[in-house]
Enzyme design. Structure first.
Site, PDB file in Angstrom:
ATOM      1  N   LYS A 157       2.548 -44.036  14.182  1.00  0.00           N
ATOM      2  CA  LYS A 157       2.397 -42.962  15.181  1.00  0.00           C
ATOM      3  C   LYS A 157       1.587 -41.852  14.524  1.00  0.00           C
ATOM      4  O   LYS A 157       2.102 -41.121  13.674  1.00  0.00           O
ATOM      5  CB  LYS A 157       3.792 -42.481  15.608  1.00  0.00           C
ATOM      6  CG  LYS A 157       3.806 -41.729  16.924  1.00  0.00           C
ATOM      7  CD  LYS A 157       5.219 -41.551  17.448  1.00  0.00           C
ATOM      8  CE  LYS A 157       5.262 -40.658  18.662  1.00  0.00           C
ATOM      9  NZ  LYS A 157       4.823 -41.332  19.899  1.00  0.00           N
TER      10      LYS A 157
HETATM   11  C1  LIG Z   1       5.212 -42.270  20.848  1.00  0.00           C
HETATM   12  C2  LIG Z   1       4.382 -43.236  21.592  1.00  0.00           C
HETATM   13  C3  LIG Z   1       4.920 -44.128  22.549  1.00  0.00           C
HETATM   14  C4  LIG Z   1       6.376 -44.096  22.952  1.00  0.00           C
HETATM   15  O1  LIG Z   1       7.247 -44.397  21.907  1.00  0.00           O
HETATM   16  P1  LIG Z   1       8.772 -43.956  21.949  1.00  0.00           P
HETATM   17  O2  LIG Z   1       9.318 -44.393  20.641  1.00  0.00           O
HETATM   18  O3  LIG Z   1       9.402 -44.679  23.091  1.00  0.00           O
HETATM   19  O4  LIG Z   1       8.797 -42.486  22.140  1.00  0.00           O
HETATM   20  C5  LIG Z   1       4.065 -45.061  23.116  1.00  0.00           C
HETATM   21  N1  LIG Z   1       2.756 -45.111  22.793  1.00  0.00           N
HETATM   22  C6  LIG Z   1       2.205 -44.270  21.912  1.00  0.00           C
HETATM   23  C7  LIG Z   1       0.771 -44.372  21.594  1.00  0.00           C
HETATM   24  C8  LIG Z   1       2.999 -43.325  21.271  1.00  0.00           C
HETATM   25  O5  LIG Z   1       2.433 -42.487  20.377  1.00  0.00           O
END
Ligand SMILES: *Cc1c(COP(=O)(O)O)cnc(C)c1O
Length: 304
Positions: free
Chosen positions: A158
């Site tokens: 992320k």
């Molecule tokens: C954070 C994010 C999500 C969702 O992830 P969660 O863990 O459910 O919050 C989906 N796609 C991207 C690109 C993200 O950065």
């Protein structure tokens, strides 16, 4: 505008919100590499609890590992720091944003020798795609921008920098009057929204994008578990945009987006044009779990 809270955790100390500053030559600001998390704390019956805190902290460290960033704290320290920051701000419900970034010190693409700094901020954040979107569904547009190749974006991480791509997609969708964008992958299959994963329901079967070009969402995982517990078949299988057009239901999942129904894609009504029965059932199960109303899912909660 963001609603200010009292304290932000920075490199081991709680500092006043207005003092949580960085130098303008902070490496991450120039070259885009910072890793982050989005976590939510909900006000449960037994008091405020953070949803799936351990999984979020694990992913934070996994993201750092992918980029060879050495976070100068242990997983336990970060977990404690998150709990401490929420408590210090006396928040019952909030969004939590841990960030690890390359600090001030060196310039140039290589960040060797730079410090890795960590901050944790919390603030009140309601329904990310609006209360109406959460209740009645949103209108989405397939983006002309695509998600990066799997050898270009390490999608298991992320990363702030990936949100440049997300912003292009979001700007385009919003400029055209839509609520959100759906990005395709390099082969043309549906990938995900700008910061949320996507599910479709067709003939009673639930499908979501496999782990290729997408972030492995913790909400995605939560919904897959809840759906299986309710007896649904869940397939991690790629699908095309026209399969969304003819799906019975579609919805997005993410910590910010929670479970948001998609009522339209590219001017085509999805299903009945309102949240379908499966979406509603899973959305309900999700809110039961995050709000501490489901004994079975208490294991996902970290009370303050
Ligand atoms: C954070 C994010 C999500 C969702 O992830 P969660 O863990 O459910 O919050 C989906 N796609 C991207 C690109 C993200 O950065």
């Amino acid at each position: 505008m963001i609603e200010k809270t009292d304290k932000i955790w920075m490199d081991g100390k709680l500092v006043a919100w207005d003092d949580a500053k960085v130098h303008v030559l902070t490496h991450s600001l120039h070259y885009g590499l910072a890793i982050f998390e989005g976590i939510r704390c909900y006000n449960c019956k037994k008091g405020p609890a953070i949803f799936r805190l351990n999984e979020h902290v694990k992913r934070f460290f996994d993201s750092a590992h992918i980029f060879n960033m050495e976070i100068p704290h242990s997983r336990e320290e970060i977990t404690e720091a998150i709990l401490k920051t929420v408590k210090a701000n006396r928040m019952k419900e909030c969004y939590i944003r841990p960030l690890a970034y390359i600090g001030y010190g060196v310039m140039g693409v290589s960040s060797a020798g730079s410090s890795i700094n960590v901050s944790i901020a919390v603030w009140p954040w309601g329904a990310y795609l609006g209360e109406d979107g959460l209740k009645n569904g949103i209108r989405a547009k397939t983006s002309s921008f695509i998600r990066g190749h799997v050898n270009s974006n390490m999608s298991m991480a992320k990363v702030s920098g990936y949100y440049v791509n997300s912003q292009l997609a979001k700007q385009e969708a919003v400029a055209l009057g839509y609520d959100e964008a759906i990005l395709l992958d390099t082969e043309g299959y549906v990938s995900e929204a700008t910061g949320a994963n996507i599910f479709i329901v067709r003939g009673g079967v639930i499908k979501t994008t496999p782990l290729t070009s997408i972030l492995e969402g913790i909400t995605r995982n939560t919904i897959m578990e809840l759906a299986k517990e309710s007896g649904y078949e869940v397939r991690e299988e790629r699908f095309t945009r026209d399969e969304v057009y003819i799906a019975d239901e579609a919805f997005l999942t993410g910590t910010a987006a929670e479970v948001t129904p998609v009522k339209e894609l590219d001017g085509r009504t999805v299903g009945q044009g309102k949240p379908g029965p499966v979406t509603k059932k899973l959305q309900d199960a999700f809110f039961q779990a995050v709000k501490g109303k489901s004994r079975k899912h208490e294991r996902w909660l970290s009370y303050l």
